[in-house]
Design a protein around this motif. Structure first.
Motif, PDB file in Angstrom:
ATOM      1  N   ALA A   1       0.837  -1.210   0.000  1.00  0.00           N
ATOM      2  CA  ALA A   1       0.000   0.000   0.000  1.00  0.00           C
ATOM      3  C   ALA A   1       0.865   1.250   0.000  1.00  0.00           C
ATOM      4  N   MET A   2       1.953   1.221   0.723  1.00  0.00           N
ATOM      5  CA  MET A   2       2.882   2.355   0.745  1.00  0.00           C
ATOM      6  C   MET A   2       3.522   2.538  -0.622  1.00  0.00           C
ATOM      7  N   ASP A   3       3.857   1.436  -1.251  1.00  0.00           N
ATOM      8  CA  ASP A   3       4.561   1.474  -2.532  1.00  0.00           C
ATOM      9  C   ASP A   3       3.676   1.995  -3.662  1.00  0.00           C
TER      10      ASP A   3
ATOM     11  N   ARG B   1      -5.175   2.005  -4.035  1.00  0.00           N
ATOM     12  CA  ARG B   1      -5.396   1.673  -2.633  1.00  0.00           C
ATOM     13  C   ARG B   1      -5.336   0.155  -2.459  1.00  0.00           C
ATOM     14  N   VAL B   2      -4.637  -0.284  -1.426  1.00  0.00           N
ATOM     15  CA  VAL B   2      -4.513  -1.718  -1.145  1.00  0.00           C
ATOM     16  C   VAL B   2      -4.917  -1.956   0.302  1.00  0.00           C
ATOM     17  N   ASN B   3      -5.957  -2.717   0.490  1.00  0.00           N
ATOM     18  CA  ASN B   3      -6.458  -3.006   1.823  1.00  0.00           C
ATOM     19  C   ASN B   3      -6.691  -4.496   2.003  1.00  0.00           C
TER      20      ASN B   3
ATOM     21  N   ILE C   1      -8.575   5.573   2.329  1.00  0.00           N
ATOM     22  CA  ILE C   1      -8.229   4.392   3.117  1.00  0.00           C
ATOM     23  C   ILE C   1      -7.307   3.494   2.321  1.00  0.00           C
ATOM     24  N   THR C   2      -6.124   3.255   2.859  1.00  0.00           N
ATOM     25  CA  THR C   2      -5.207   2.285   2.254  1.00  0.00           C
ATOM     26  C   THR C   2      -4.295   1.723   3.339  1.00  0.00           C
TER      27      THR C   2
END
Length: 273
Positions: A169-171, A178-180, A245-246
């Motif tokens: 998610a940071m990358d 967004r990655v959750n 949101i991620t």
């Protein structure tokens, strides 16, 4: 409510049954077009026949990077893009009565499906989303959040999915991707029975029922979770209500990972003299 995902394209791995099928059905209700990926060709093709023109099936082993790449290309070709990737496919592996009996015979397969499949699915989806952003939802488990015995390769793989989700998610944030992660627990699916059925000399259905009873007894909310609960969370994380949101992990477990409710004083019995 308007169809939140109208005009968007989603891919759901492990989408022919259980949590995956519920997610596919909910995404279609919300206006998305969906590609279902699964190893079960018969179930996948039957699902397409049942649900209509806005869903397609692609036979896919998520442990195979080439097949995952082909899956994403198929979705883009059929529906013109990709906005939501749901990495749901997973397997349990064998359950042993004691860790001392563990032979790690299924370790590579469990990690290849549950972890590498998620990592590959995330990468291939992100490569399609770099121009316009998108949402990737990885399905983990409370088995990756909370320690416990049994199916340790499964638990390790699901814990790794949690950490991978936060790292990637940071990358990918710079691309608007967004990655959750969703961590379900206490929801009846075939996965639990598939694990308990491997115990030699045991009635797998009976063991699964005992585990479910234990979950029900220790879960703060007494309502039984459903696959639709997970599907609703996917719609939320896949739509515009979650644009800020991620890197988060959403547990859907009736409060199980929050802890066991302490006994009230009047429920306690006096110690035996």
């Amino acid at each position: 409510m308007a169809e939140e995902l109208s005009g968007r394209v989603a891919v759901v791995t492990g989408g022919a049954a259980g949590l995956g099928r519920a997610t596919v059905e909910r995404l279609l209700e919300d206006g998305a077009r969906v590609v279902v990926a699964d190893l079960d060709r018969d179930a996948g093709e039957a699902l397409v026949d049942e649900l209509g023109a806005d869903v397609r099936f692609r036979h896919t082993d998520v442990a195979n990077a080439e097949q995952v790449r082909d899956l994403i290309g198929f979705a883009v070709k059929k529906f013109g893009g990709l906005h939501l990737m749901v990495n749901n496919a997973g397997i349990s592996g064998a359950m042993h009565t004691s860790f001392l009996d563990e032979d790690f015979a299924d370790f590579e397969r469990v990690l290849s499906v549950n972890l590498l499949g998620v990592m590959t699915g995330t990468r291939e989806a992100a490569r399609q989303m770099t121009a316009g952003g998108g949402s990737i939802v990885n399905i983990s488990s409370i088995g990756g959040v909370q320690a416990g015995p049994g199916v340790l390769a499964y638990r390790a793989s699901k814990a790794a999915v949690l950490h991978f989700t936060k790292c990637v998610a940071m990358d990918l944030a710079e691309y608007g991707i967004r990655v959750n992660c969703i961590a379900p627990g206490g929801i009846p699916t075939r996965l639990l029975t598939s694990a308990t059925g491997t115990v030699e000399g045991a009635d797998g259905d009976m063991m699964a029922e005992r585990i479910r009873a234990h979950i029900a007894a220790t879960q703060p909310l007494k309502r039984l979770g459903t696959p639709q609960d997970v599907a609703e969370a996917v719609v939320y994380l896949g739509g515009d209500r979650s644009l800020h949101i991620t890197g988060t992990v959403l547990t859907i477990d009736g409060g199980t990972t929050a802890g066991v409710k302490p006994m009230r004083p009047e429920q306690a019995t006096a110690p035996a003299s």
